[in-house]
Design a protein around this motif. Structure first.
Motif, mmCIF file in Angstrom:
data_model
loop_
_atom_site.group_PDB
_atom_site.id
_atom_site.type_symbol
_atom_site.label_atom_id
_atom_site.label_comp_id
_atom_site.label_asym_id
_atom_site.label_seq_id
_atom_site.Cartn_x
_atom_site.Cartn_y
_atom_site.Cartn_z
ATOM 1 N N SER A 94 1.129 -0.975 -0.097
ATOM 2 C CA SER A 94 -0.563 -0.249 0.002
ATOM 3 C C SER A 94 1.419 1.336 0.300
ATOM 4 O O SER A 94 0.191 2.628 -0.417
ATOM 5 C CB SER A 94 -0.902 0.389 0.812
ATOM 6 O OG SER A 94 -0.117 0.101 2.355
ATOM 7 N N LYS B 266 -2.479 1.828 -4.117
ATOM 8 C CA LYS B 266 -3.490 3.050 -4.427
ATOM 9 C C LYS B 266 -4.601 1.899 -4.510
ATOM 10 O O LYS B 266 -5.333 1.658 -3.477
ATOM 11 C CB LYS B 266 -3.962 4.077 -4.729
ATOM 12 C CG LYS B 266 -5.095 4.887 -4.422
ATOM 13 C CD LYS B 266 -4.940 6.457 -4.831
ATOM 14 C CE LYS B 266 -5.021 6.162 -6.704
ATOM 15 N NZ LYS B 266 -5.266 7.470 -6.739
ATOM 16 N N ARG B 267 -4.849 1.186 -4.659
ATOM 17 C CA ARG B 267 -5.799 0.133 -4.665
ATOM 18 C C ARG B 267 -5.956 -0.889 -6.508
ATOM 19 O O ARG B 267 -4.748 -0.041 -7.063
ATOM 20 C CB ARG B 267 -7.777 0.491 -5.507
ATOM 21 C CG ARG B 267 -7.935 1.650 -6.586
ATOM 22 C CD ARG B 267 -9.019 1.723 -7.400
ATOM 23 N NE ARG B 267 -9.028 3.067 -5.842
ATOM 24 C CZ ARG B 267 -8.877 4.117 -6.526
ATOM 25 N NH1 ARG B 267 -8.666 4.939 -7.930
ATOM 26 N NH2 ARG B 267 -9.279 5.255 -5.514
ATOM 27 N N ASP C 160 -9.622 -1.849 -2.470
ATOM 28 C CA ASP C 160 -8.939 -0.134 -1.793
ATOM 29 C C ASP C 160 -7.921 0.245 -1.034
ATOM 30 O O ASP C 160 -7.727 0.741 -0.475
ATOM 31 C CB ASP C 160 -10.017 1.076 -1.407
ATOM 32 C CG ASP C 160 -10.550 1.495 -2.545
ATOM 33 O OD1 ASP C 160 -10.150 1.910 -3.834
ATOM 34 O OD2 ASP C 160 -12.202 1.573 -3.116
ATOM 35 N N SER C 161 -7.872 -1.268 -0.111
ATOM 36 C CA SER C 161 -7.026 -1.358 0.894
ATOM 37 C C SER C 161 -6.185 -3.131 1.472
ATOM 38 O O SER C 161 -6.569 -4.106 0.777
ATOM 39 C CB SER C 161 -7.854 -0.893 2.611
ATOM 40 O OG SER C 161 -9.157 -1.962 2.542
ATOM 41 N N HIS D 144 -0.403 5.648 -5.833
ATOM 42 C CA HIS D 144 -0.362 6.630 -5.564
ATOM 43 C C HIS D 144 -0.360 8.005 -6.638
ATOM 44 O O HIS D 144 0.245 8.354 -7.474
ATOM 45 C CB HIS D 144 0.285 6.848 -4.257
ATOM 46 C CG HIS D 144 -0.351 6.210 -3.014
ATOM 47 N ND1 HIS D 144 -1.275 6.192 -2.596
ATOM 48 C CD2 HIS D 144 0.656 4.944 -3.080
ATOM 49 C CE1 HIS D 144 -1.713 5.472 -2.117
ATOM 50 N NE2 HIS D 144 -0.265 4.497 -1.896
ATOM 51 N N SER D 145 -0.763 8.985 -6.274
ATOM 52 C CA SER D 145 -0.738 10.327 -7.073
ATOM 53 C C SER D 145 0.802 10.600 -7.089
ATOM 54 O O SER D 145 1.070 11.037 -8.084
ATOM 55 C CB SER D 145 -1.359 11.652 -6.422
ATOM 56 O OG SER D 145 -0.951 12.031 -4.896
ATOM 57 N N ASP E 175 -0.091 8.643 -10.602
ATOM 58 C CA ASP E 175 -1.410 9.167 -11.156
ATOM 59 C C ASP E 175 -0.942 7.850 -12.279
ATOM 60 O O ASP E 175 -1.850 7.960 -13.325
ATOM 61 C CB ASP E 175 -1.851 9.759 -11.941
ATOM 62 C CG ASP E 175 -2.512 10.248 -10.905
ATOM 63 O OD1 ASP E 175 -2.497 10.243 -9.751
ATOM 64 O OD2 ASP E 175 -2.565 12.001 -10.664
#
Length: 213
Positions: free
Chosen positions: A54, A58-59, A76-77, A99-100, A104
């Motif tokens: 994680s 992110k997903r 999502d986790s 993650h951004s 992205d």
């Protein structure tokens, strides 16, 4: 200029790599169950040596066969996995969203659900599952300083020697996050991958994440 304004800068000639494993573990449920529910299986994405992903992921979206209710499943986790029952083998599309600060980006891979052993000697066992796994490596070239600072000491991430003179803020705690698969109930069935052997295989072809358009 404050350091915080520079975190989006790219660090040239640096690659962050994240070893991942994606696969399925399928158990035959025995002769007393219905034919349409003959197996229970779990599909998952894990760190190369079972770390929590994680910090980077992110997903994860799993796309099952259309015969399943809600065939597109979003997790999502961590742990990034899902379990189902069924009788048929099919290809599962897996999309990893990052993650951004990693840009992205996403990575699409495919896994064939295997329920029956390749070599059948005697009756199928309810105790020994069919395990199919693939080792891969996600590569982030020229990462942002923010991403690099956040993951530089995480056990799921491989960071090379940094350029001389580059200073990054102290990273967050390196303790394994909730959702790590180190103590997963199916963990003793996970395959062990030799890093040296896999690195040789990956030298010719490495998965690079692609930008979302």
């Amino acid at each position: 200029m404050g350091y915080g304004k520079n975190l989006s800068r790219r660090v040239k000639d640096v690659e962050i790599s994240v070893p991942i494993v994606y696969g399925t573990i399928a158990f035959w449920l025995g002769r007393k169950v219905t034919e349409s529910q003959s197996h229970r299986w779990t599909i998952y994405v894990r760190g190369g040596t079972n770390e929590d992903l994680s910090v980077v992921v992110k997903r994860v979206v799993f796309q099952l066969h259309p015969s399943f209710n809600n065939p597109i499943r979003v997790v999502d986790s961590p742990p990034f996995e899902l379990s189902e029952c069924g009788w048929g083998e099919f290809e599962i599309a897996i999309s990893l969203y990052f993650h951004s600060d990693a840009g992205d980006r996403k990575l699409d891979v495919f896994h064939h659900l295997k329920l029956y052993p390749l070599e059948q000697n005697g009756p199928q066992s309810t105790k020994k599952p069919v395990v199919m796994e693939t080792y891969d490596e996600v590569v982030f070239p020229d990462p942002s300083e923010q991403f690099l600072a956040r993951v530089q000491n995480h056990p799921a991430v491989v960071v090379p020697r940094l350029p001389a003179g580059l200073e990054l803020p102290s990273s967050a705690s390196t303790e394994e996050r909730r959702g790590s698969m180190k103590d997963h109930p199916l963990g003793h069935w996970f395959m062990n991958f030799s890093e040296a052997d896999e690195l040789l295989k990956l030298a010719a072809a490495r998965q690079q994440v692609v930008a979302i358009i």
